[in-house]
Design a protein around this motif. Sequence first.
Motif, PDB file in Angstrom:
ATOM      1  N   LEU A 262      -5.712   9.536  -7.966  1.00 45.64           N
ATOM      2  CA  LEU A 262      -4.725   8.472  -7.856  1.00 45.64           C
ATOM      3  C   LEU A 262      -4.985   7.602  -6.634  1.00 45.64           C
ATOM      4  O   LEU A 262      -4.816   6.375  -6.675  1.00 45.64           O
ATOM      5  CB  LEU A 262      -3.310   9.073  -7.766  1.00 45.64           C
ATOM      6  CG  LEU A 262      -2.798   9.841  -8.984  1.00 45.64           C
ATOM      7  CD1 LEU A 262      -1.450  10.480  -8.668  1.00 45.64           C
ATOM      8  CD2 LEU A 262      -2.684   8.930 -10.204  1.00 45.64           C
ATOM      9  N   LEU A 263      -5.413   8.233  -5.544  1.00 50.23           N
ATOM     10  CA  LEU A 263      -5.579   7.521  -4.276  1.00 50.23           C
ATOM     11  C   LEU A 263      -6.817   6.637  -4.248  1.00 50.23           C
ATOM     12  O   LEU A 263      -6.790   5.543  -3.669  1.00 50.23           O
ATOM     13  CB  LEU A 263      -5.639   8.538  -3.130  1.00 50.23           C
ATOM     14  CG  LEU A 263      -5.774   7.986  -1.708  1.00 50.23           C
ATOM     15  CD1 LEU A 263      -4.553   7.148  -1.337  1.00 50.23           C
ATOM     16  CD2 LEU A 263      -5.979   9.120  -0.713  1.00 50.23           C
ATOM     17  N   ALA A 264      -7.909   7.095  -4.862  1.00 51.62           N
ATOM     18  CA  ALA A 264      -9.191   6.388  -4.737  1.00 51.62           C
ATOM     19  C   ALA A 264      -9.114   4.925  -5.170  1.00 51.62           C
ATOM     20  O   ALA A 264      -9.557   4.031  -4.429  1.00 51.62           O
ATOM     21  CB  ALA A 264     -10.274   7.132  -5.513  1.00 51.62           C
ATOM     22  N   PRO A 265      -8.564   4.588  -6.349  1.00 49.08           N
ATOM     23  CA  PRO A 265      -8.495   3.171  -6.719  1.00 49.08           C
ATOM     24  C   PRO A 265      -7.526   2.376  -5.842  1.00 49.08           C
ATOM     25  O   PRO A 265      -7.723   1.177  -5.635  1.00 49.08           O
ATOM     26  CB  PRO A 265      -8.036   3.188  -8.189  1.00 49.08           C
ATOM     27  CG  PRO A 265      -7.411   4.515  -8.396  1.00 49.08           C
ATOM     28  CD  PRO A 265      -8.116   5.450  -7.475  1.00 49.08           C
ATOM     29  N   VAL A 266      -6.492   3.031  -5.327  1.00 42.55           N
ATOM     30  CA  VAL A 266      -5.582   2.340  -4.404  1.00 42.55           C
ATOM     31  C   VAL A 266      -6.337   1.895  -3.155  1.00 42.55           C
ATOM     32  O   VAL A 266      -6.195   0.747  -2.694  1.00 42.55           O
ATOM     33  CB  VAL A 266      -4.403   3.270  -4.030  1.00 42.55           C
ATOM     34  CG1 VAL A 266      -3.534   2.640  -2.932  1.00 42.55           C
ATOM     35  CG2 VAL A 266      -3.560   3.583  -5.252  1.00 42.55           C
ATOM     36  N   MET A 267      -7.147   2.784  -2.619  1.00 44.48           N
ATOM     37  CA  MET A 267      -7.911   2.450  -1.419  1.00 44.48           C
ATOM     38  C   MET A 267      -9.003   1.433  -1.722  1.00 44.48           C
ATOM     39  O   MET A 267      -9.269   0.524  -0.919  1.00 44.48           O
ATOM     40  CB  MET A 267      -8.535   3.715  -0.832  1.00 44.48           C
ATOM     41  CG  MET A 267      -7.520   4.759  -0.380  1.00 44.48           C
ATOM     42  SD  MET A 267      -6.261   4.102   0.732  1.00 44.48           S
ATOM     43  CE  MET A 267      -7.290   3.553   2.106  1.00 44.48           C
ATOM     44  N   ALA A 268      -9.648   1.564  -2.890  1.00 47.14           N
ATOM     45  CA  ALA A 268     -10.699   0.608  -3.252  1.00 47.14           C
ATOM     46  C   ALA A 268     -10.142  -0.810  -3.328  1.00 47.14           C
ATOM     47  O   ALA A 268     -10.780  -1.772  -2.894  1.00 47.14           O
ATOM     48  CB  ALA A 268     -11.334   1.009  -4.583  1.00 47.14           C
ATOM     49  N   LEU A 269      -8.946  -0.950  -3.874  1.00 48.00           N
ATOM     50  CA  LEU A 269      -8.325  -2.277  -3.956  1.00 48.00           C
ATOM     51  C   LEU A 269      -7.934  -2.783  -2.570  1.00 48.00           C
ATOM     52  O   LEU A 269      -8.071  -3.976  -2.279  1.00 48.00           O
ATOM     53  CB  LEU A 269      -7.106  -2.219  -4.876  1.00 48.00           C
ATOM     54  CG  LEU A 269      -7.451  -2.130  -6.363  1.00 48.00           C
ATOM     55  CD1 LEU A 269      -6.277  -1.585  -7.154  1.00 48.00           C
ATOM     56  CD2 LEU A 269      -7.858  -3.497  -6.898  1.00 48.00           C
ATOM     57  N   ALA A 270      -7.440  -1.893  -1.716  1.00 47.82           N
ATOM     58  CA  ALA A 270      -7.113  -2.306  -0.344  1.00 47.82           C
ATOM     59  C   ALA A 270      -8.361  -2.801   0.369  1.00 47.82           C
ATOM     60  O   ALA A 270      -8.330  -3.837   1.056  1.00 47.82           O
ATOM     61  CB  ALA A 270      -6.482  -1.136   0.413  1.00 47.82           C
ATOM     62  N   HIS A 271      -9.478  -2.080   0.226  1.00 50.17           N
ATOM     63  CA  HIS A 271     -10.737  -2.520   0.842  1.00 50.17           C
ATOM     64  C   HIS A 271     -11.177  -3.870   0.271  1.00 50.17           C
ATOM     65  O   HIS A 271     -11.630  -4.752   1.011  1.00 50.17           O
ATOM     66  CB  HIS A 271     -11.849  -1.493   0.583  1.00 50.17           C
ATOM     67  CG  HIS A 271     -11.562  -0.137   1.124  1.00 50.17           C
ATOM     68  ND1 HIS A 271     -12.177   1.001   0.644  1.00 50.17           N
ATOM     69  CD2 HIS A 271     -10.726   0.280   2.111  1.00 50.17           C
ATOM     70  CE1 HIS A 271     -11.730   2.045   1.299  1.00 50.17           C
ATOM     71  NE2 HIS A 271     -10.856   1.639   2.199  1.00 50.17           N
ATOM     72  N   THR A 272     -11.049  -4.031  -1.027  1.00 53.01           N
ATOM     73  CA  THR A 272     -11.513  -5.252  -1.681  1.00 53.01           C
ATOM     74  C   THR A 272     -10.735  -6.467  -1.194  1.00 53.01           C
ATOM     75  O   THR A 272     -11.321  -7.516  -0.864  1.00 53.01           O
ATOM     76  CB  THR A 272     -11.382  -5.117  -3.203  1.00 53.01           C
ATOM     77  OG1 THR A 272     -12.165  -4.002  -3.639  1.00 53.01           O
ATOM     78  CG2 THR A 272     -11.852  -6.373  -3.916  1.00 53.01           C
ATOM     79  N   VAL A 273      -9.420  -6.341  -1.156  1.00 49.50           N
ATOM     80  CA  VAL A 273      -8.598  -7.457  -0.678  1.00 49.50           C
ATOM     81  C   VAL A 273      -8.935  -7.779   0.774  1.00 49.50           C
ATOM     82  O   VAL A 273      -9.053  -8.946   1.164  1.00 49.50           O
ATOM     83  CB  VAL A 273      -7.102  -7.114  -0.836  1.00 49.50           C
ATOM     84  CG1 VAL A 273      -6.228  -8.170  -0.158  1.00 49.50           C
ATOM     85  CG2 VAL A 273      -6.736  -6.995  -2.310  1.00 49.50           C
ATOM     86  N   PHE A 274      -9.120  -6.750   1.585  1.00 47.78           N
ATOM     87  CA  PHE A 274      -9.409  -6.971   2.999  1.00 47.78           C
ATOM     88  C   PHE A 274     -10.778  -7.619   3.190  1.00 47.78           C
ATOM     89  O   PHE A 274     -10.931  -8.537   4.010  1.00 47.78           O
ATOM     90  CB  PHE A 274      -9.342  -5.641   3.752  1.00 47.78           C
ATOM     91  CG  PHE A 274      -9.466  -5.795   5.246  1.00 47.78           C
ATOM     92  CD1 PHE A 274      -8.375  -6.207   5.998  1.00 47.78           C
ATOM     93  CD2 PHE A 274     -10.661  -5.531   5.899  1.00 47.78           C
ATOM     94  CE1 PHE A 274      -8.473  -6.353   7.371  1.00 47.78           C
ATOM     95  CE2 PHE A 274     -10.774  -5.669   7.264  1.00 47.78           C
ATOM     96  CZ  PHE A 274      -9.679  -6.075   8.006  1.00 47.78           C
ATOM     97  N   ILE A 275     -11.786  -7.156   2.460  1.00 46.21           N
ATOM     98  CA  ILE A 275     -13.125  -7.749   2.580  1.00 46.21           C
ATOM     99  C   ILE A 275     -13.110  -9.195   2.105  1.00 46.21           C
ATOM    100  O   ILE A 275     -13.794 -10.061   2.665  1.00 46.21           O
ATOM    101  CB  ILE A 275     -14.153  -6.897   1.804  1.00 46.21           C
ATOM    102  CG1 ILE A 275     -14.362  -5.562   2.526  1.00 46.21           C
ATOM    103  CG2 ILE A 275     -15.480  -7.629   1.660  1.00 46.21           C
ATOM    104  CD1 ILE A 275     -15.220  -4.575   1.769  1.00 46.21           C
ATOM    105  N   ALA A 276     -12.303  -9.493   1.081  1.00 43.90           N
ATOM    106  CA  ALA A 276     -12.151 -10.881   0.642  1.00 43.90           C
ATOM    107  C   ALA A 276     -11.553 -11.729   1.758  1.00 43.90           C
ATOM    108  O   ALA A 276     -11.964 -12.879   1.979  1.00 43.90           O
ATOM    109  CB  ALA A 276     -11.280 -10.946  -0.612  1.00 43.90           C
ATOM    110  N   ARG A 277     -10.595 -11.173   2.476  1.00 46.31           N
ATOM    111  CA  ARG A 277     -10.010 -11.901   3.617  1.00 46.31           C
ATOM    112  C   ARG A 277     -11.060 -12.136   4.694  1.00 46.31           C
ATOM    113  O   ARG A 277     -11.114 -13.227   5.287  1.00 46.31           O
ATOM    114  CB  ARG A 277      -8.834 -11.111   4.182  1.00 46.31           C
ATOM    115  CG  ARG A 277      -7.580 -11.124   3.311  1.00 46.31           C
ATOM    116  CD  ARG A 277      -6.555 -10.114   3.819  1.00 46.31           C
ATOM    117  NE  ARG A 277      -6.256 -10.324   5.230  1.00 46.31           N
ATOM    118  CZ  ARG A 277      -5.315 -11.151   5.683  1.00 46.31           C
ATOM    119  NH1 ARG A 277      -4.583 -11.837   4.820  1.00 46.31           N
ATOM    120  NH2 ARG A 277      -5.092 -11.273   6.972  1.00 46.31           N
ATOM    121  N   LEU A 278     -11.887 -11.121   4.954  1.00 46.59           N
ATOM    122  CA  LEU A 278     -12.956 -11.300   5.943  1.00 46.59           C
ATOM    123  C   LEU A 278     -13.898 -12.418   5.517  1.00 46.59           C
ATOM    124  O   LEU A 278     -14.321 -13.245   6.339  1.00 46.59           O
ATOM    125  CB  LEU A 278     -13.734  -9.997   6.120  1.00 46.59           C
ATOM    126  CG  LEU A 278     -13.014  -8.819   6.780  1.00 46.59           C
ATOM    127  CD1 LEU A 278     -13.939  -7.612   6.843  1.00 46.59           C
ATOM    128  CD2 LEU A 278     -12.526  -9.165   8.177  1.00 46.59           C
TER     129      LEU A 278
END
Length: 606
Positions: free
Chosen positions: A469-485
């Motif tokens: 359950l946690l893995a895709p939640v974290m993957a999306l958090a990383h993705t949004v953050f890298i997009a912001r970067l």
Amino acid sequence: MSSAAVFPDRSAHVSPSAMTRRRIVFAVLVGASLAGLALLMFASMHRGGILPVEGVLLALFLVTLPWLVIGFWNAVIGLALMRLSRNPAVAVNPLLADEDALAPIARSTAILVCLRNEEVEGVARSVETMLEGLLQEGVCRHFHLYLLSDSSWDEIIGAEERLAASLQARWGADIAVTYRRRSDNHAFKAGNIRDFCERWGAAHDFALVLDADSYMDAPAILRLVRLMQRHERLGIVQSLVVGLPTMSAFARIFQFGMRLGMRSYTLGSAWWQGDCGPYWGHNALIRLEPFIAACHLPELSGSGPLSGPVLSHDQVEAVLMRRAGYEVRVLPLEGGSFEQNPPDLIEFIRRDLRWCHGNMQYLKLLGMKGIRPVSRMQLVLAILMFAGSPAWVAFMMLSAGLVIFQDNAVLNFDPVLGGALFASIMGMVFAPKLATVLDILATPERRRAFGGTARILAGVVAEIVFSMLLAPVMALAHTVFIARLALGRGGTWSAQRRGLHAVPYASAVRRLWPQTLFGAAGVAWFASFATPVLIPALPVFLGPLVSIPLARWTASLSWGRAALASGLWRIPEEAAPNPDLCKLGLPALPALEPGAALAEAPVAAE
């Protein structure tokens, strides 16, 4: 052939040629696995011919693999060491073969406690307990405590000043105590430590680096010091850090999984990394002379969030220490070295995004001159640790689009080969944890320490479900953050909330609405256009879909108390609490003492 012949315990350094052979073997295993998985993916899609968009899918799939495959082989090698070597730690760190547990302490060590707007009460208990242990060992005169503050909140600054005065009054006759606060926290923790080096570094031989949530007992500290005294080319020695007992349901599940995976993973990685080992930035001892001379971090040129001071300083400092000719090694043994894990999903994401920001800066450091090939690969892997997340998200979204816009996309995918690919990936994902579980179940003493076979297996099943359950939640958090970067927008490095607390709905929604939207859209998409694929695809979308209630539930103090009372996700320190740990005022430990009631544990109101 005996197990000793397979994994010999050596009393001297592993020769350079032997380390080269290990690294070649590891590279071949990883390369063959990457090629095999890529071919299996290609064959799964080949039934209807490979279209350009499927080629893109294959490329994205390959980006997600290196971290996974390396973790798998680390676990396999670690399990082999645990079961076949007489002394697994010596097999990967030969400096331990001739350590002298009674050698007198003869060098000066600075204890660096790095602070930034932290809850001072917990820091005080940890420091007091640590100093008391050093006093009992009779070695205080060889240590100097430095409270290195970057705090900016007036109430925290006042509490730090009172703590420093209290420590000086109580311990000043036995151990020197220095408090220093920077008004400008340039370069964050790395700048904090560099300031110490420039002011006081020349007065000491070693420095023990601790975070505000770190705790190390005296035997663990002295073991590192004795090891570094004995081996003059040892530049950094990193202890194996485990989570402190906790009443947080989130932290209990997370650190139980980490505890299961850490030993096999660390042993396996140390087998091929050798003297190019890890530095995690805390609970580690560094040799100050080469650190001061060779580990000064550069300011990254340009503008935007990837420029300026290096944020994830630890791995870069390890690379620079190795470039200077000094060894960086891990002590792959549990015992005496602890940290406090984030108590809820929101704080866990905040911490992970800080690491993501720092690791993505390594893109500007890959061209550093003179660093070892293994060190350069470690930087690449640190980047891929987070860069794999947007590749995975893009893979899933492109696959969903293909279902609609490409005729017979589902029929063209070979279900047998696809099932074999899925099973292989899942096996690799959970291999580090399962490897250590096998070792624990095969060792009666460790099996009892974790609560017995039934509790272990129940905890493992629940933790695997939680991880999925946690893995895709974290993957999306990383993705949004890298997009912001990528858009030139960075994050903020604010203080971590370490105490137990509830997660309000507003905070959960504010942080997790992208995940919830992704999960709902994914379920609706596949239910509408590819119903046969919905069930196998459900694990990808279910975690994001329920992320808000998951954050609330795992931060619930009532669920944490229930988990503690049941013994679920128990760690050995809860089964037989070390007397020193009981002095830290941890909410989890008093409840384990005879006659103590769970409701009396000193936690914040929900």
